[in-house]
Design an enzyme around this catalytic site. Sequence first.
Site, PDB file in Angstrom:
ATOM      1  N   TYR A   1       0.832  -1.212   0.000  1.00 12.76           N
ATOM      2  CA  TYR A   1       0.000   0.000   0.000  1.00 12.76           C
ATOM      3  C   TYR A   1       0.863   1.256   0.000  1.00 12.76           C
ATOM      4  O   TYR A   1       1.640   1.499   0.934  1.00 12.76           O
ATOM      5  CB  TYR A   1      -0.963   0.017   1.199  1.00 12.76           C
ATOM      6  CG  TYR A   1      -1.874  -1.196   1.283  1.00 12.76           C
ATOM      7  CD1 TYR A   1      -2.106  -2.013   0.167  1.00 12.76           C
ATOM      8  CD2 TYR A   1      -2.520  -1.540   2.457  1.00 12.76           C
ATOM      9  CE1 TYR A   1      -2.935  -3.120   0.240  1.00 12.76           C
ATOM     10  CE2 TYR A   1      -3.362  -2.655   2.536  1.00 12.76           C
ATOM     11  CZ  TYR A   1      -3.548  -3.441   1.419  1.00 12.76           C
ATOM     12  OH  TYR A   1      -4.362  -4.537   1.484  1.00 12.76           O
TER      13      TYR A   1
ATOM     14  N   HIS B   1       0.425 -11.999   1.094  1.00  8.36           N
ATOM     15  CA  HIS B   1      -0.643 -11.189   0.485  1.00  8.36           C
ATOM     16  C   HIS B   1      -1.488 -11.985  -0.516  1.00  8.36           C
ATOM     17  O   HIS B   1      -2.701 -11.834  -0.582  1.00  8.36           O
ATOM     18  CB  HIS B   1      -0.031  -9.946  -0.172  1.00  8.36           C
ATOM     19  CG  HIS B   1      -0.950  -8.774  -0.219  1.00  8.36           C
ATOM     20  ND1 HIS B   1      -0.511  -7.483  -0.127  1.00  8.36           N
ATOM     21  CD2 HIS B   1      -2.283  -8.672  -0.355  1.00  8.36           C
ATOM     22  CE1 HIS B   1      -1.540  -6.655  -0.200  1.00  8.36           C
ATOM     23  NE2 HIS B   1      -2.621  -7.362  -0.345  1.00  8.36           N
TER      24      HIS B   1
END
Length: 281
Positions: A53, A115
């Site tokens: 992010y 992830h």
Amino acid sequence: MRTVELPGGEAIPVLGLGTWRMGEQAQLFNLEVAAVRHAIDRGIRLIDTAEMYGDGGAEEVVGEAMRDSGHHCRDDLFIVSKVYPHNATYEGVIKACESSLQRLDTNRIDLYLLHWRGSVPFSETLDAFEALRASGKIRHFGVSNFDAADLAEWCSGSGGEASAANQILYNLSRRGVEWDVLPACRDRGIPVMAYSPLEQGRLQGAPVLSQLAERHGVSPLQIALSWVLAQPGVIAIPKAVSPTHMDENMAALEIALSAEDLVLLDAAFPPPDGPSHLEML
Ligand code: NAP
């Protein structure tokens, strides 16, 4: 706040804060730090972030928000971060975690997730997760975007049975996971972290949500969030920068959907009647 139990018995809150899209623009840094602090002040204890992010920028926002966060100390918070699949080799995980810890300005990550599945053998990633756990740099580890088959393979690897969560796309318009992924997680006692619980705002226009929102005196997206929060063993991590949105999301914890409400929601957003591919955003 209501909690869900991790496999080891630790209780974690059912509502957290997401941070995707934070840390992308320098001029928004202070606003985003203030937003995360607002969430902490309002009682949010679980914060979800990732090295991805904002290219580490979101972790820096969270780190800054934790610093000088009033009377709240680090021990009050449960920080989730994630390693990229392309960093999932043994050395890669250790290095990525060190970098995340630096950006978060903390000495440990409470839950560290892969992830999504990449090409690195699970055994390598699991060995690195175990090493990080043994050294105290992470407290728990788990996965994200794993379907039932991925989860079975991961959990059967050495150390895999210690996994603490599977973070997946789950909301009213993404119910396919109810067929097999949710049951697989429940069978193993692994909580599901529902990401994009508001479908990034796209659920806003659904007529049934407006109808129920009017009935409960809340907003349509609060109804959507309350539905996710009503699912057993599920944690929701909506992202909000707007303090109003955040307050609304906290208030969604108080909404009690009736059996009749649930029938209406099932009619508009039917549960799956067969297997489907895991959806991702
Ligand atoms: P989301 O939480 O479903 O939606 C976020 C959007 O909804 C933002 O635009 C936010 O606006 C708005 N919003 C929040 N609360 C609202 C409310 N009460 N009323 C109206 N609008 C509201 O989407 P998401 O960010 O994709 O998912 C949440 C988190 O899950 C992410 O931030 C990330 O931490 C995680 N995630 C993980 C993965 C993964 O692969 N593991 C993938 C996607 C997401 P403002 O920001 O302007 O307030």
